[in-house]
Design a protein around this motif. Structure first.
Motif, PDB file in Angstrom:
ATOM      1  N   GLU A 282     -13.482  18.106  -6.217  1.00 47.67           N
ATOM      2  CA  GLU A 282     -12.327  18.690  -6.893  1.00 47.67           C
ATOM      3  C   GLU A 282     -11.776  17.744  -7.954  1.00 47.67           C
ATOM      4  OE1 GLU A 282      -9.626  20.362  -4.025  1.00 47.67           O
ATOM      5  OE2 GLU A 282      -8.053  20.623  -5.548  1.00 47.67           O
ATOM      6  N   LEU A 283     -11.858  16.436  -7.688  1.00 48.26           N
ATOM      7  CA  LEU A 283     -11.281  15.468  -8.615  1.00 48.26           C
ATOM      8  C   LEU A 283     -11.884  15.546 -10.030  1.00 48.26           C
ATOM      9  CD1 LEU A 283      -9.334  13.160  -9.279  1.00 48.26           C
ATOM     10  CD2 LEU A 283     -11.044  11.560  -8.417  1.00 48.26           C
ATOM     11  N   PRO A 284     -13.228  15.459 -10.176  1.00 45.90           N
ATOM     12  CA  PRO A 284     -13.769  15.523 -11.538  1.00 45.90           C
ATOM     13  C   PRO A 284     -13.407  16.820 -12.263  1.00 45.90           C
ATOM     14  CG  PRO A 284     -15.545  15.456  -9.906  1.00 45.90           C
ATOM     15  CD  PRO A 284     -14.267  15.175  -9.186  1.00 45.90           C
ATOM     16  N   GLN A 285     -13.273  17.889 -11.492  1.00 47.88           N
ATOM     17  CA  GLN A 285     -12.905  19.181 -12.091  1.00 47.88           C
ATOM     18  C   GLN A 285     -11.480  19.117 -12.655  1.00 47.88           C
ATOM     19  OE1 GLN A 285     -13.646  22.221  -9.140  1.00 47.88           O
ATOM     20  NE2 GLN A 285     -12.299  23.619 -10.267  1.00 47.88           N
ATOM     21  N   LEU A 286     -10.556  18.557 -11.866  1.00 49.85           N
ATOM     22  CA  LEU A 286      -9.167  18.450 -12.325  1.00 49.85           C
ATOM     23  C   LEU A 286      -9.052  17.482 -13.498  1.00 49.85           C
ATOM     24  CD1 LEU A 286      -7.119  18.427  -8.979  1.00 49.85           C
ATOM     25  CD2 LEU A 286      -7.408  20.299 -10.606  1.00 49.85           C
ATOM     26  N   VAL A 287      -9.843  16.396 -13.450  1.00 49.14           N
ATOM     27  CA  VAL A 287      -9.804  15.415 -14.539  1.00 49.14           C
ATOM     28  C   VAL A 287     -10.272  16.066 -15.837  1.00 49.14           C
ATOM     29  CG1 VAL A 287     -10.885  13.299 -15.403  1.00 49.14           C
ATOM     30  CG2 VAL A 287     -10.009  13.371 -13.072  1.00 49.14           C
TER      31      VAL A 287
ATOM     32  N   MET B  85     -24.083  16.049  -0.609  1.00 47.16           N
ATOM     33  CA  MET B  85     -23.423  15.427   0.526  1.00 47.16           C
ATOM     34  C   MET B  85     -22.796  16.456   1.462  1.00 47.16           C
ATOM     35  SD  MET B  85     -20.473  12.606   0.259  1.00 47.16           S
ATOM     36  CE  MET B  85     -21.491  11.351  -0.458  1.00 47.16           C
ATOM     37  N   ALA B  86     -22.287  17.541   0.857  1.00 47.14           N
ATOM     38  CA  ALA B  86     -21.673  18.591   1.674  1.00 47.14           C
ATOM     39  C   ALA B  86     -22.695  19.198   2.628  1.00 47.14           C
ATOM     40  CB  ALA B  86     -21.059  19.655   0.771  1.00 47.14           C
ATOM     41  N   GLN B  87     -23.982  19.164   2.228  1.00 47.76           N
ATOM     42  CA  GLN B  87     -25.043  19.744   3.060  1.00 47.76           C
ATOM     43  C   GLN B  87     -25.649  18.711   4.011  1.00 47.76           C
ATOM     44  OE1 GLN B  87     -25.589  23.012   2.668  1.00 47.76           O
ATOM     45  NE2 GLN B  87     -23.961  22.880   1.120  1.00 47.76           N
ATOM     46  N   GLU B  88     -25.399  17.446   3.701  1.00 46.13           N
ATOM     47  CA  GLU B  88     -26.031  16.366   4.442  1.00 46.13           C
ATOM     48  C   GLU B  88     -25.740  16.492   5.933  1.00 46.13           C
ATOM     49  OE1 GLU B  88     -26.368  11.556   3.709  1.00 46.13           O
ATOM     50  OE2 GLU B  88     -24.593  12.652   3.133  1.00 46.13           O
ATOM     51  N   PHE B  89     -26.706  16.212   6.754  1.00 45.23           N
ATOM     52  CA  PHE B  89     -26.567  16.186   8.206  1.00 45.23           C
ATOM     53  C   PHE B  89     -26.336  17.556   8.830  1.00 45.23           C
ATOM     54  CE2 PHE B  89     -24.987  11.917   6.953  1.00 45.23           C
ATOM     55  CZ  PHE B  89     -25.990  11.185   7.547  1.00 45.23           C
ATOM     56  N   SER B  90     -26.282  18.615   7.989  1.00 47.37           N
ATOM     57  CA  SER B  90     -25.983  19.909   8.587  1.00 47.37           C
ATOM     58  C   SER B  90     -27.270  20.650   8.948  1.00 47.37           C
ATOM     59  CB  SER B  90     -25.125  20.744   7.636  1.00 47.37           C
ATOM     60  OG  SER B  90     -25.793  20.895   6.413  1.00 47.37           O
ATOM     61  N   GLY B  91     -28.398  20.139   8.499  1.00 42.12           N
ATOM     62  CA  GLY B  91     -29.669  20.789   8.785  1.00 42.12           C
ATOM     63  C   GLY B  91     -30.179  20.468  10.181  1.00 42.12           C
ATOM     64  N   THR B  92     -31.452  20.682  10.383  1.00 45.44           N
ATOM     65  CA  THR B  92     -31.998  20.518  11.722  1.00 45.44           C
ATOM     66  C   THR B  92     -32.753  19.199  11.873  1.00 45.44           C
ATOM     67  OG1 THR B  92     -33.917  21.733  10.972  1.00 45.44           O
ATOM     68  CG2 THR B  92     -32.262  22.970  12.182  1.00 45.44           C
ATOM     69  N   GLY B  93     -32.672  18.355  10.864  1.00 46.89           N
ATOM     70  CA  GLY B  93     -33.448  17.107  10.890  1.00 46.89           C
ATOM     71  C   GLY B  93     -33.088  16.203  12.051  1.00 46.89           C
ATOM     72  N   HIS B  94     -33.937  15.221  12.281  1.00 45.51           N
ATOM     73  CA  HIS B  94     -33.682  14.250  13.343  1.00 45.51           C
ATOM     74  C   HIS B  94     -32.778  13.151  12.837  1.00 45.51           C
ATOM     75  CE1 HIS B  94     -36.608  15.739  16.222  1.00 45.51           C
ATOM     76  NE2 HIS B  94     -37.287  16.117  15.159  1.00 45.51           N
ATOM     77  N   TRP B  95     -31.926  12.707  13.692  1.00 41.24           N
ATOM     78  CA  TRP B  95     -30.979  11.657  13.323  1.00 41.24           C
ATOM     79  C   TRP B  95     -31.528  10.296  13.692  1.00 41.24           C
ATOM     80  CZ3 TRP B  95     -25.407  12.034  12.317  1.00 41.24           C
ATOM     81  CH2 TRP B  95     -25.007  13.342  12.012  1.00 41.24           C
ATOM     82  N   TYR B  96     -31.309   9.373  12.783  1.00 35.42           N
ATOM     83  CA  TYR B  96     -31.677   7.981  13.041  1.00 35.42           C
ATOM     84  C   TYR B  96     -30.531   7.089  12.606  1.00 35.42           C
ATOM     85  CZ  TYR B  96     -36.441   9.774  13.187  1.00 35.42           C
ATOM     86  OH  TYR B  96     -37.566  10.469  13.497  1.00 35.42           O
ATOM     87  N   TYR B  97     -30.573   5.859  13.093  1.00 37.90           N
ATOM     88  CA  TYR B  97     -29.655   4.851  12.581  1.00 37.90           C
ATOM     89  C   TYR B  97     -30.498   3.727  12.017  1.00 37.90           C
ATOM     90  CZ  TYR B  97     -26.180   7.352  15.274  1.00 37.90           C
ATOM     91  OH  TYR B  97     -25.370   8.334  15.768  1.00 37.90           O
TER      92      TYR B  97
ATOM     93  N   ALA C 275     -16.511  15.832   0.954  1.00 39.96           N
ATOM     94  CA  ALA C 275     -17.236  16.335  -0.215  1.00 39.96           C
ATOM     95  C   ALA C 275     -16.393  17.280  -1.093  1.00 39.96           C
ATOM     96  CB  ALA C 275     -18.547  16.981   0.211  1.00 39.96           C
ATOM     97  N   PRO C 276     -15.677  18.272  -0.518  1.00 40.21           N
ATOM     98  CA  PRO C 276     -14.877  19.144  -1.387  1.00 40.21           C
ATOM     99  C   PRO C 276     -13.774  18.389  -2.137  1.00 40.21           C
ATOM    100  CG  PRO C 276     -15.029  20.066   0.831  1.00 40.21           C
ATOM    101  CD  PRO C 276     -15.614  18.696   0.888  1.00 40.21           C
ATOM    102  N   LEU C 277     -13.156  17.402  -1.488  1.00 42.23           N
ATOM    103  CA  LEU C 277     -12.108  16.623  -2.161  1.00 42.23           C
ATOM    104  C   LEU C 277     -12.714  15.857  -3.329  1.00 42.23           C
ATOM    105  CD1 LEU C 277     -10.286  15.020   0.942  1.00 42.23           C
ATOM    106  CD2 LEU C 277      -9.461  16.929  -0.443  1.00 42.23           C
ATOM    107  N   ALA C 278     -13.866  15.229  -3.062  1.00 42.01           N
ATOM    108  CA  ALA C 278     -14.508  14.412  -4.089  1.00 42.01           C
ATOM    109  C   ALA C 278     -14.970  15.265  -5.267  1.00 42.01           C
ATOM    110  CB  ALA C 278     -15.688  13.651  -3.489  1.00 42.01           C
TER     111      ALA C 278
END
Ligand SMILES: [Zn+2]
Ligand SMILES: [Zn+2]
Length: 395
Positions: free
Chosen positions: A80-85, A329-341, A75-78
């Motif tokens: 940074e790109l628009p900022q540099l552009v 996206m940087a926050q995604e999956f970092s919470g306490t939610g339940h994981w599914y596939y 997420a940080p790389l993605a």
């Protein structure tokens, strides 16, 4: 990572510790196998399943760690790109030396980047320092998350080698179901995005020539990067990842637009236009059919269409919606939610376990995840919480 994954507990190992066969199915459990969530205190159906469940949990847990890691780094790389552009777009060319008479961009992608980097350094020193430094980091990320570098893939190769020596009972294809390709596809797409930004910047710098200057002649051969777009699209189709499919078509269309702006014969220009229009139609079709999975990209489709028709090009500014998607996206999956596939093996989380709504869809492939009466749709699997199970089972 191997130690963390405790390979021996779900692969049978030989005397030297190398896996010779798989001691547990790697295909996702059906929801009936798990029946209820550990967190929700639902009963696990039978004791005999515990061993398998725990092994599955180890696998899930390392997959989770991998996914969190992939997102946190990507997420940080993605972003940074628009900022540099944007910064490049706002910085006028400060050319100190004349352009070469011919600018030939051909060969492998890394060779092209090297050539372009030298031209820019010789004419506009320092302009590309930051973006080339970002490119090195994106390239490194992409190499690190290559499926061949991941533990499952290493295991698969070892199994394949072992199979050549003795009869064993595993179909290596099953392992691919759990192989995480998301990071690699994201990294591949980001690198193409960055390289297109460099091409656009160089071409627009050259287009700012003063009337007294020699106008350099461009010899553009974008075949390699177009091939990489096709590969990205094929891989995204194979792994049912809609976002990267759309990106692949958009990048192709952008490359056609660049080629068209620098092509001299009208016959060839028409052919490029048609190829570009096909790519745009594919991207547009996917955006229309799956707006939730392709958020932030519809704008890019519209702008590349203008680029292609106008026979001109401009800086590709990332829109606000896509920036929001990236920061979420940087926050995604970092919470306490339940994981599914989902049925295609894509991980996602649901904040409250009971709320798999009938209308909910996988955020990546748009397959249904909610069934009737807040149940899960067929093929959707609840990831096992290793820590919680360990607690419950007193391990
Ligand atoms: Zn639950
Ligand atoms: Zn999915």
């Amino acid at each position: 990572m191997d130690a963390q994954m405790d390979m021996a507990s779900y692969y049978e190992v030989d005397a030297s510790g190398k896996p010779v066969s798989i001691s547990v199915s790697l295909t996702p459990f059906s929801i009936q196998d798990i029946k209820t969530c550990a967190t929700c205190r639902g009963p696990l159906r039978d004791v005999a399943r515990y061993g398998r469940l725990i092994r599955r949990a180890i696998l899930d847990e390392s997959t989770k760690k991998l996914i969190i890691l992939l997102n946190q780094e990507y997420a940080p790389l993605a972003m940074e790109l628009p900022q540099l552009v944007r910064e490049l777009h706002e910085t006028k060319g400060q050319r100190k030396f004349p352009w070469p008479a011919v600018i030939e961009i051909s060969g492998s992608r890394s060779h092209q980047i090297q050539t372009m980097g030298e031209i820019v350094r010789n004419t506009n020193p320092d302009r590309w320092n930051s973006i080339l430094e970002l490119r090195r980091r994106v390239d490194l990320y992409r190499r690190r998350v290559k499926p061949e570098e991941q533990p499952f893939e290493r295991v698969r190769k070892m199994i394949e080698n072992a199979r050549q020596r003795q009869r064993i009972s595993i179909n290596p294809d099953h392992v691919d179901n759990v192989l995480q390709t998301k990071g690699f596809l994201q990294g591949t797409a980001l690198l193409i995005r960055l390289d297109i930004a460099l091409l656009v910047d160089l071409l627009s710098l050259v287009s700012q020539v003063r009337s007294s200057d020699i106008i350099p002649r461009f010899e553009l051969d974008l075949q390699k990067i177009k091939d990489d777009c096709q590969t990205l699209i094929h891989q995204a189709v194979a792994h049912q990842r809609l976002l990267q499919q759309v990106e692949g078509h958009i990048f192709l269309a952008q490359l056609y637009a660049l080629e068209r702006a620098h092509c001299l014969t009208s016959e060839k220009r028409n052919m490029i236009l048609r190829n570009g229009q096909v790519a745009i139609q594919k991207a547009q079709g996917l955006c229309d059919a799956h707006p939730g999975q392709t958020r932030g990209l519809a704008d890019e489709v519209r702008s590349v269409e203008k680029m292609l028709r106008g026979g001109t090009f401009y800086t590709i500014i990332t829109n606000e919606e896509r920036i929001q998607v990236l920061s979420a996206m940087a926050q995604e999956f970092s919470g306490t939610g339940h994981w599914y596939y989902c049925r295609n093996g894509h991980p996602f989380t649901i904040g409250d376990c009971g709320l798999a709504r009938e209308t909910s869809r996988c955020p990546e492939c748009d397959s249904p995840v909610g069934g009737e009466h807040s149940l899960l749709a067929d093929g959707v699997r609840h990831a096992v919480d290793w820590d919680l199970d360990r607690e419950r089972l007193n391990l």
